[in-house]
Design an enzyme around this catalytic site. Structure first.
Site, PDB file in Angstrom:
ATOM      1  N   HIS A  40       8.818   3.322  -7.877  1.00  0.00           N
ATOM      2  CA  HIS A  40       7.894   3.793  -6.844  1.00  0.00           C
ATOM      3  C   HIS A  40       6.526   3.116  -6.961  1.00  0.00           C
ATOM      4  CE1 HIS A  40       5.262   7.209  -5.200  1.00  0.00           C
ATOM      5  NE2 HIS A  40       5.983   6.793  -4.171  1.00  0.00           N
ATOM      6  N   ARG A  41       6.120   2.437  -5.893  1.00  0.00           N
ATOM      7  CA  ARG A  41       4.867   1.654  -5.870  1.00  0.00           C
ATOM      8  C   ARG A  41       4.846   0.670  -7.047  1.00  0.00           C
ATOM      9  NH1 ARG A  41       0.707   6.830  -5.004  1.00  0.00           N
ATOM     10  NH2 ARG A  41       2.076   7.983  -3.603  1.00  0.00           N
ATOM     11  N   GLU A  67       9.403  -0.177  -4.630  1.00  0.00           N
ATOM     12  CA  GLU A  67       8.986   0.434  -3.365  1.00  0.00           C
ATOM     13  C   GLU A  67       7.541   0.036  -3.141  1.00  0.00           C
ATOM     14  OE1 GLU A  67       7.337   3.937  -0.884  1.00  0.00           O
ATOM     15  OE2 GLU A  67       6.690   3.272  -2.854  1.00  0.00           O
ATOM     16  N   ASP A  69       4.033   0.036  -0.264  1.00  0.00           N
ATOM     17  CA  ASP A  69       3.411   0.632   0.926  1.00  0.00           C
ATOM     18  C   ASP A  69       2.625  -0.442   1.656  1.00  0.00           C
ATOM     19  OD1 ASP A  69       3.975   3.567   0.443  1.00  0.00           O
ATOM     20  OD2 ASP A  69       2.988   3.029  -1.437  1.00  0.00           O
ATOM     21  N   HIS A  82      -1.358   2.117  -1.036  1.00  0.00           N
ATOM     22  CA  HIS A  82      -0.833   3.403  -0.570  1.00  0.00           C
ATOM     23  C   HIS A  82      -1.790   4.209   0.301  1.00  0.00           C
ATOM     24  CE1 HIS A  82      -0.041   7.737  -0.817  1.00  0.00           C
ATOM     25  NE2 HIS A  82       1.214   7.364  -0.679  1.00  0.00           N
ATOM     26  N   GLU A 141       7.817   0.454   2.753  1.00  0.00           N
ATOM     27  CA  GLU A 141       7.358   1.588   3.582  1.00  0.00           C
ATOM     28  C   GLU A 141       6.240   1.140   4.507  1.00  0.00           C
ATOM     29  OE1 GLU A 141       6.052   5.250   1.641  1.00  0.00           O
ATOM     30  OE2 GLU A 141       5.236   5.958   3.557  1.00  0.00           O
ATOM     31  N   LYS A 143       3.309   2.306   6.100  1.00  0.00           N
ATOM     32  CA  LYS A 143       2.457   3.480   5.873  1.00  0.00           C
ATOM     33  C   LYS A 143       1.581   3.706   7.101  1.00  0.00           C
ATOM     34  CE  LYS A 143       2.109   5.687   2.514  1.00  0.00           C
ATOM     35  NZ  LYS A 143       2.977   6.888   2.371  1.00  0.00           N
ATOM     36  N   ASP A 266       8.279   6.953 -10.461  1.00  0.00           N
ATOM     37  CA  ASP A 266       7.175   6.223 -11.108  1.00  0.00           C
ATOM     38  C   ASP A 266       7.612   5.699 -12.481  1.00  0.00           C
ATOM     39  OD1 ASP A 266       5.528   6.859  -8.998  1.00  0.00           O
ATOM     40  OD2 ASP A 266       4.274   8.288 -10.095  1.00  0.00           O
TER      41      ASP A 266
HETATM   42  O1  G3P Z   1       9.400   6.131  -1.165  1.00  0.00           O
HETATM   43  C1  G3P Z   1       9.030   7.448  -1.019  1.00  0.00           C
HETATM   44  C2  G3P Z   1       7.580   7.740  -1.195  1.00  0.00           C
HETATM   45  O2  G3P Z   1       6.877   6.549  -1.410  1.00  0.00           O
HETATM   46  C3  G3P Z   1       6.975   8.485  -0.081  1.00  0.00           C
HETATM   47  O3  G3P Z   1       5.742   9.008  -0.376  1.00  0.00           O
HETATM   48  O4  G3P Z   1       3.309   9.133  -0.364  1.00  0.00           O
HETATM   49  O5  G3P Z   1       4.443   8.017  -2.254  1.00  0.00           O
HETATM   50  O6  G3P Z   1       4.336   6.918  -0.041  1.00  0.00           O
HETATM   51  P1  G3P Z   1       4.411   8.213  -0.773  1.00  0.00           P
HETATM   52 CA    CA Z   2       5.565   4.984  -0.417  1.00  0.00          CA
END
Ligand code: G3P
Ligand code: CA
Length: 275
Positions: A40-41, A67, A69, A82, A141, A143, A266
């Site tokens: 994640h990120r 992942e 943003d 993000h 993503e 955003k 994470d």
């Molecule tokens: O990939 C799912 C997650 O990234 C969604 O929430 O706020 O971390 O972008 P957020």
């Molecule tokens: Ca995200």
């Protein structure tokens, strides 16, 4: 992405031949399934989120995907960050949409996580694609695309330029909380898998899932919405399910038990303790 279900008798062999970075879950009818490990990120638990340091860490930890943003600067550059502002993750202030790319690029996007990351920059979408495609999957993503008119076409162009819109490039996936934007991406890039993100229970009704299945390949809920029944319903609609955001080993264990297809964390090592 193809579903990678491995059935009963082939189980032992499957463990021997699959690369060791893969994680597995066993479902209620005894199938062993690969679960994609999505950093994640980037591996945001270990390095400053959405920076090259975090993406490198995810590679080092043998995650299946990063992942990211994506947003857009005032002068039209797609950047990977993000929040809507630079305030939390850099030494600057202001909305991404009000800052030029040069202003964003000057900022230190690493120090907030630790002095050892000082000097990390906010990456561009292009450099993330160029650096990582073919090496690790990329879950992209969009955003808040409602803030950035025409962003979908811009993202589509970048993917097409790199031939990431082709079916064999199944390790590129698009997702957003903005469903209209994802419908548009499905029209622009029909061969690229699409995911819908939600943290709302209202989006888990049979009617809602049926509607998503018209254009989405993934239904991606926050883990608090996940039940075995929801996973079965998503699968029955022909979609896969990726859930987020894992920040404890217990949550990873819960999602593996629920038989989701991918876990967004994470901490990639919570999903696969071998790393
Ligand atoms: O990939 C799912 C997650 O990234 C969604 O929430 O706020 O971390 O972008 P957020
Ligand atoms: Ca995200």
């Amino acid at each position: 992405m193809t579903k990678k279900a491995l059935i009963g008798a082939g189980m032992a062999l499957a463990f021997m031949v699959q690369p060791i970075q893969q994680s597995y879950a066993t479902d209620s009818i005894g199938e062993i399934r690969q679960v994609d490990n999505v950093a994640h990120r980037g591996a945001a638990g270990y390095a400053p989120e959405n920076t090259m340091a975090a993406f490198d860490k995810a590679m080092e930890m043998k995650a299946d995907y990063i992942e990211i943003d994506v947003q857009r600067s005032k002068d039209g550059e797609l950047v990977v960050i993000h929040d809507h502002t630079v305030d939390r993750t850099t030494d600057g202030t202001g909305y991404i949409k009000d800052l030029t790319f040069d202003q964003i690029r000057e900022l230190d996007a690493g120090s907030f996580k630790g002095e050892e990351f000082k000097g990390e920059k906010v990456p561009t979408f292009e450099e993330v694609l160029d650096t990582y495609h073919g090496k690790i999957g990329i879950l992209i993503e969009l955003k808040s695309p409602e803030l950035y008119p025409g962003m979908e076409e811009q993202v589509a162009e970048e993917l097409k330029e790199r031939k990431l819109d082709q079916p064999q490039n199944e390790k590129t996936i698009l997702q957003s909380f903005n469903f209209e934007s994802m419908k548009k991406m499905d029209e622009l890039l029909p061969k690229v898998p699409i995911g819908v993100l939600t943290s709302s229970k209202l989006d888990t009704t049979p009617e809602a899932l049926k509607e998503f299945a018209q254009y989405a390949d993934y239904f991606n809920p926050s883990y608090s919405l996940v039940t075995e029944d929801l996973v079965d319903q998503v699968h029955a609609e022909g979609m896969q399910i990726s859930s987020w955001t894992v920040r404890s080993p217990e949550t990873a264990e819960f999602l593996l038990k629920m038989n989701v297809d991918a876990i967004i964390s994470d901490y990639p090592d919570y999903v696969d303790p071998r790393h």
